[in-house]
Scaffold this active site. Structure first.
Site, mmCIF file in Angstrom:
data_model
loop_
_atom_site.group_PDB
_atom_site.id
_atom_site.type_symbol
_atom_site.label_atom_id
_atom_site.label_comp_id
_atom_site.label_asym_id
_atom_site.label_seq_id
_atom_site.Cartn_x
_atom_site.Cartn_y
_atom_site.Cartn_z
ATOM 1 N N TYR A 51 1.050 -1.622 -0.070
ATOM 2 C CA TYR A 51 0.377 -0.361 0.230
ATOM 3 C C TYR A 51 0.819 1.307 0.162
ATOM 4 C CZ TYR A 51 -3.668 -3.400 1.372
ATOM 5 O OH TYR A 51 -5.083 -4.111 2.015
ATOM 6 N N LYS A 76 1.674 -6.914 5.843
ATOM 7 C CA LYS A 76 0.848 -7.744 5.810
ATOM 8 C C LYS A 76 2.682 -7.571 4.307
ATOM 9 C CE LYS A 76 -3.734 -6.844 4.188
ATOM 10 N NZ LYS A 76 -4.376 -6.014 4.627
HETATM 11 P P1 NAD Z 1 -14.565 -1.435 0.934
HETATM 12 O O1 NAD Z 1 -15.277 -2.217 0.799
HETATM 13 O O2 NAD Z 1 -13.864 -1.394 2.585
HETATM 14 O O3 NAD Z 1 -14.852 0.031 0.152
HETATM 15 C C1 NAD Z 1 -13.894 0.668 -0.135
HETATM 16 C C2 NAD Z 1 -15.128 2.295 -0.120
HETATM 17 O O4 NAD Z 1 -16.584 1.925 -0.169
HETATM 18 C C3 NAD Z 1 -14.459 3.463 -0.475
HETATM 19 O O5 NAD Z 1 -13.586 3.218 -1.013
HETATM 20 C C4 NAD Z 1 -15.792 4.568 -0.004
HETATM 21 O O6 NAD Z 1 -15.830 4.967 -1.684
HETATM 22 C C5 NAD Z 1 -17.128 3.408 -0.262
HETATM 23 N N1 NAD Z 1 -17.567 3.444 1.132
HETATM 24 C C6 NAD Z 1 -16.641 3.535 2.833
HETATM 25 N N2 NAD Z 1 -17.662 3.586 3.622
HETATM 26 C C7 NAD Z 1 -18.510 4.161 3.282
HETATM 27 C C8 NAD Z 1 -19.885 4.709 3.643
HETATM 28 N N3 NAD Z 1 -19.948 4.842 4.780
HETATM 29 N N4 NAD Z 1 -20.850 5.034 2.829
HETATM 30 C C9 NAD Z 1 -21.373 5.031 1.295
HETATM 31 N N5 NAD Z 1 -19.273 4.351 0.961
HETATM 32 C C10 NAD Z 1 -18.254 3.464 1.240
HETATM 33 O O7 NAD Z 1 -13.187 -1.807 0.270
HETATM 34 P P2 NAD Z 1 -12.153 -1.811 0.542
HETATM 35 O O8 NAD Z 1 -10.639 -0.706 0.325
HETATM 36 O O9 NAD Z 1 -11.162 -2.510 -0.988
HETATM 37 O O10 NAD Z 1 -11.775 -2.964 1.733
HETATM 38 C C11 NAD Z 1 -11.431 -2.851 2.700
HETATM 39 C C12 NAD Z 1 -10.002 -2.864 3.260
HETATM 40 O O11 NAD Z 1 -9.403 -4.111 3.285
HETATM 41 C C13 NAD Z 1 -8.734 -2.212 2.690
HETATM 42 O O12 NAD Z 1 -8.384 -0.802 2.694
HETATM 43 C C14 NAD Z 1 -7.554 -2.856 2.908
HETATM 44 O O13 NAD Z 1 -6.762 -2.351 4.087
HETATM 45 C C15 NAD Z 1 -8.259 -4.479 2.791
HETATM 46 N N6 NAD Z 1 -8.041 -5.007 1.919
HETATM 47 C C16 NAD Z 1 -7.114 -5.974 1.896
HETATM 48 C C17 NAD Z 1 -6.617 -6.660 -0.174
HETATM 49 C C18 NAD Z 1 -5.992 -8.271 -0.131
HETATM 50 O O14 NAD Z 1 -5.759 -8.150 -0.258
HETATM 51 N N7 NAD Z 1 -6.246 -8.895 1.565
HETATM 52 C C19 NAD Z 1 -7.550 -6.351 -0.480
HETATM 53 C C20 NAD Z 1 -8.710 -5.621 -0.928
HETATM 54 C C21 NAD Z 1 -8.667 -4.756 0.228
#
Ligand code: NAD
Length: 275
Positions: A51, A76
């Site tokens: 990240y 990670k």
């Molecule tokens: P998420 O499902 O958390 O969605 C995030 C998006 O949803 C934001 O960009 C925003 O646009 C919207 N959002 C968030 N809160 C909201 C609300 N209350 N109302 C309206 N819209 C809202 O998706 P993500 O960021 O992909 O996943 C969360 C976390 O998981 C990441 O930040 C990361 O830390 C982790 N992650 C890990 C992997 C992995 O391979 N291990 C992959 C992707 C993400």
């Protein structure tokens, strides 16, 4: 200020059930977003070396009045650093960027299809836990055969598997395997990366409780016993996503959401083909 319940891990440690994810957050943004999240009550912060924001996360941690022992920091190891020695070095570099003495959870980011190097990487994580530098260790995006293999070979079961999971992609088989083996399911993309929020089903359920679609979805995860790490850099949404402890979905709501599951509901890469 809302406080997240804690979930017990198979190594005796505990982690908050709601955390704050920082994928696609720059170093600069991470400083204020993470500080704001901690102020709003989050104690679990989920970052990764890939990240590129471990420095910003570390700065935010040092800037808050909340004691280090109260925080639960996850990072990670990225794919190109997998392997025993290489992972130990990558871990040192992550700690140096975070300016921390230990992390609370260290994860293998992906199993990497076509390679079995994750087996050596897992042995490095076991060493890091024995040395007390990673209090808990786990994996991410692992499928059942990967999990079974590291358990059989080392006798050490990952505390956590962080996987894509949300109402459109419920991963019932994998989460049942987790449950049977004492592995906590931590959901990335818990809101389907924002793409599933407009489904009318969540708004309708939310109206019953005076809650938003995002809060309904997060509550569904909590009622299943999952850990969630929603991401937002908008202060009002950061607070909204933490304000989910004063209601519970009923059996009808759970059934409506159960029916949204789809084999093609994935929003991120498939670990079966991702290298
Ligand atoms: P998420 O499902 O958390 O969605 C995030 C998006 O949803 C934001 O960009 C925003 O646009 C919207 N959002 C968030 N809160 C909201 C609300 N209350 N109302 C309206 N819209 C809202 O998706 P993500 O960021 O992909 O996943 C969360 C976390 O998981 C990441 O930040 C990361 O830390 C982790 N992650 C890990 C992997 C992995 O391979 N291990 C992959 C992707 C993400």
């Amino acid at each position: 200020m809302p406080t997240s319940p804690m979930i017990r891990l198979n190594d005796g440690n505990a982690m908050p059930q709601v955390g704050f994810g920082v994928w696609r957050v720059s170093n600069e943004e991470a400083k204020s977003a993470v500080a704001g999240a901690i102020e709003a009550g989050y104690r679990l912060i989920d970052t990764a070396s890939i990240y590129g924001n471990e420095e910003g996360v570390g700065e935010a941690i040092r800037s808050t009045p909340v004691a280090r022992e109260e925080l639960f920091i996850t990072t990670k190891v990225w794919n190109d650093r997998q392997g025993y020695d290489s992972t130990l070095r990558a871990f040192d570099e992550s700690l140096a960027r975070l300016k921390l003495e230990h992390v609370d959870l260290y994860l293998i980011h992906w199993p990497m299809v076509g390679s079995e190097v994750y087996r050596d990487t897992w042995r490095a994580l076991i060493k890091l836990q024995q040395d007390g530098r990673a209090k808990s260790i786990g994996v991410s995006n692992f499928m059942v055969p990967h999990l079974q293999r590291v358990i059989d070979e080392t006798g050490v079961t990952p505390a956590v598997n962080q996987i894509e999971l949300h109402p459109r992609f419920q991963q019932k088989e994998l989460s049942a395997f987790h449950k049977a083996n004492g592995i906590v399911t931590e959901c990335w993309g818990p809101l389907g990366q924002g793409k599933i929020l407009s489904d009318e089903a969540f708004a309708a359920i939310g109206r019953k409780y005076g809650k938003t679609p995002a809060q309904v979805i997060l509550r569904w995860h909590l009622d299943h016993g999952f850990v969630v790490i929603p991401k937002s850099v908008t202060p009002s949404r950061i607070r909204e996503n933490m304000d989910v402890f004063d209601f519970k979905l009923d059996a009808d709501d759970m059934q409506v959401i159960e029916r949204l599951d789809s084999a093609s509901g994935r929003v991120g890469p498939d670990p079966a083909v991702f290298a």
